[in-house]
Design an enzyme around this catalytic site. Structure first.
Site, PDB file in Angstrom:
ATOM      1  N   TYR A  19       0.819  -1.208   0.000  1.00 18.74           N
ATOM      2  CA  TYR A  19       0.000   0.000   0.000  1.00 18.74           C
ATOM      3  C   TYR A  19       0.860   1.267   0.000  1.00 18.74           C
ATOM      4  CZ  TYR A  19      -3.890  -3.139   0.776  1.00 18.74           C
ATOM      5  OH  TYR A  19      -4.808  -4.139   0.636  1.00 18.74           O
ATOM      6  N   TYR A 147     -13.247  -7.552   4.872  1.00 15.84           N
ATOM      7  CA  TYR A 147     -11.944  -7.624   4.210  1.00 15.84           C
ATOM      8  C   TYR A 147     -11.475  -9.082   4.237  1.00 15.84           C
ATOM      9  CZ  TYR A 147      -7.005  -7.298   3.182  1.00 15.84           C
ATOM     10  OH  TYR A 147      -5.760  -7.493   2.617  1.00 15.84           O
ATOM     11  N   ASP A 248     -13.734 -16.618   7.831  1.00 19.67           N
ATOM     12  CA  ASP A 248     -12.375 -16.089   7.664  1.00 19.67           C
ATOM     13  C   ASP A 248     -11.826 -15.784   9.051  1.00 19.67           C
ATOM     14  OD1 ASP A 248     -10.106 -14.594   7.261  1.00 19.67           O
ATOM     15  OD2 ASP A 248     -10.962 -13.316   5.708  1.00 19.67           O
ATOM     16  N   LYS A 277      -1.969 -15.756   9.453  1.00 12.63           N
ATOM     17  CA  LYS A 277      -1.360 -14.806  10.377  1.00 12.63           C
ATOM     18  C   LYS A 277      -0.683 -15.485  11.570  1.00 12.63           C
ATOM     19  CE  LYS A 277      -3.931 -10.593   9.273  1.00 12.63           C
ATOM     20  NZ  LYS A 277      -2.826  -9.887   8.626  1.00 12.63           N
TER      21      LYS A 277
END
Length: 435
Positions: A19, A147, A248, A277
């Protein structure tokens, strides 16, 4: 002696960070080493890490038991292709995942990253209905403020308006979106949000393969917490209208919310679950997609009879060994007490900021603390003041949040929350004075 100015100059002009623009508008900060919850910068500055490396390093950095396991594995077999071969680390990891996740998630597909885990989840859902000779069920129902990753299929199920991928809206597959669950973990809801989901499913269930959702916590789409009963009712709706449920758990898995998996707050089992993660405690990349036997049997008995997905580094032994050690460290630790300790600290220090001018909301759940500002341009100032106070946070937009390592020492946790509150107050007060 490391020539950091030369290295950072090259970085700014040649390495594309997440980003970020090229060349970098805001230069990256050089890091020399990590240990526990401390990041040591190239100039020797030590920062208490409030981000646990984008929520992954739940035991802090360089955990000795995880490092030892990785050293032992790298001396034996750092990698072997998973096509046609298997190995002990993958088998042992899969055993732990099947045992720990909700009952019925018995099939494990090992991948490289969280986004890919969700790609595989989507592919599983689509192929399931193709194998059941219902190829028309090829759409997904997701949620505003959701997301799920940055790859192509996952971009299409992130928030279509306020998300980070609206630029690609004309080229992405088109799916259905429901209003986000009402905010509030403990609210007495009027259930208008779940009613909106019911309406969409009533109208479109013949076209919908699966519903995708981040259980209890919508992460990068707004750090929004919602009530467990919404998730419980969603599971019932998926059963009623014959669509799959994809959870998720990439950000919430392995204890972050106070439960081992956020689905446990609602006592539900999804049909497919994505993990990532924290799977290796932030030591090396690895993710997993778990599914029910019904899904694996249906795909395997259909055409072409295989799940057509196979990352080169799937089931990497080094990463699997790190994940095994990470899970064992978690289960052997007082992780629930640590989550409660962090939650109590956030309640005492962050929640009172809600009364300050310029702050729209503050909220806490488990080891997640969120400060939502009224304006979205103060993040760089807050980050800079935070560094002066000896802490590291990475705001995005109006959201200033922290998700530290579970075992962060209390003195460092105090420094983190004190530094964060001071940084926020300084930036907000400065903005008000200059308005």
């Amino acid at each position: 002696m490391t020539d950091w100015p030369t290295l950072l100059d090259f970085d700014q002009n040649h390495i594309w960070h997440p980003y970020a623009k090229m060349p970098a508008g805001i230069p990256a900060i050089g890091v020399a080493k990590t240990q526990g919850a401390i990041i040591t910068l190239a100039d020797g500055t030590e920062l208490v890490d409030g981000m646990s490396s984008w929520w992954a390093a739940m035991h802090g950095y360089n955990h000795p038991k995880i490092q030892q396991a990785m050293h032992e594995q790298i001396d034996t077999m750092p990698h072997i292709m998973f096509g046609g071969f298997t190995h002990e680390p993958a088998i042992e990891l899969a055993k732990r995942l099947v045992k720990l996740t909700p009952d019925g998630l018995e099939k494990v597909f090992l991948v490289d990253s969280g986004s890919v885990a969700m790609e595989v989840a989507i592919k599983m859902a689509m192929q399931y209905w193709i194998s059941r000779e219902q190829p028309n069920k090829n759409k997904l129902l997701s949620f505003e403020h959701g997301y799920h990753g940055d790859t192509f299929a996952t971009m299409a199920i992130c928030d279509p308006v306020n998300g980070m991928h609206s630029l690609f809206s004309q080229v992405l597959p088109q799916h259905f979106f429901a209003p986000a669950p009402q905010m509030g973990f403990d609210i007495n809801s009027d259930d208008s949000d779940i009613a909106a989901v019911r309406q969409l499913l009533e109208q479109h269930h013949d076209d919908i393969a699966a519903v995708t959702i981040e259980p209890i916590v919508q992460g990068a789409g707004g750090m929004r917490f919602y009530r467990p009963d919404f998730l419980r009712q969603l599971r019932s709706l998926c059963d009623e209208f014959n669509v799959l449920l994809i959870a998720d758990e990439i950000a919430t898995g392995f204890g972050r919310t106070g439960k081992l998996f956020a689905c446990e707050w609602a006592d539900i089992r999804p049909d497919i679950m994505a993990l990532g993660k924290t799977l290796t405690g932030g030591h090396i990349t690895l993710a997993a997609t778990l599914a029910t036997t019904d899904i694996s049997d249906t795909i395997s008995q259909g055409q072409p009879g295989i799940l057509a997905h196979g990352p080169t580094f799937m089931g990497n032994p080094l990463a699997c060994r790190a994940a095994i050690a990470n899970i064992d460290v978690l289960l052997d630790s007082p992780w629930q007490d640590n989550i409660q300790r962090i939650e109590d600290q956030f309640n005492d220090t962050l929640l009172p900021l809600k009364t300050q001018d310029g702050i729209a909301d503050t909220r806490v759940l488990g080891a997640i603390g969120v400060i939502e500002l009224e304006r979205g341009d103060l993040g760089p100032h807050i980050q800079a003041v935070g560094i002066e106070k000896g802490i590291w946070v990475r705001p995005f937009g109006k959201l200033i949040y922290t998700m530290p390592a579970y075992n962060i020492p209390q003195a460092q946790l105090n420094q983190l929350t004190n530094g964060l509150t001071q940084a926020v107050k300084t930036a907000v007060q400065s903005a008000i004075q200059n308005a």
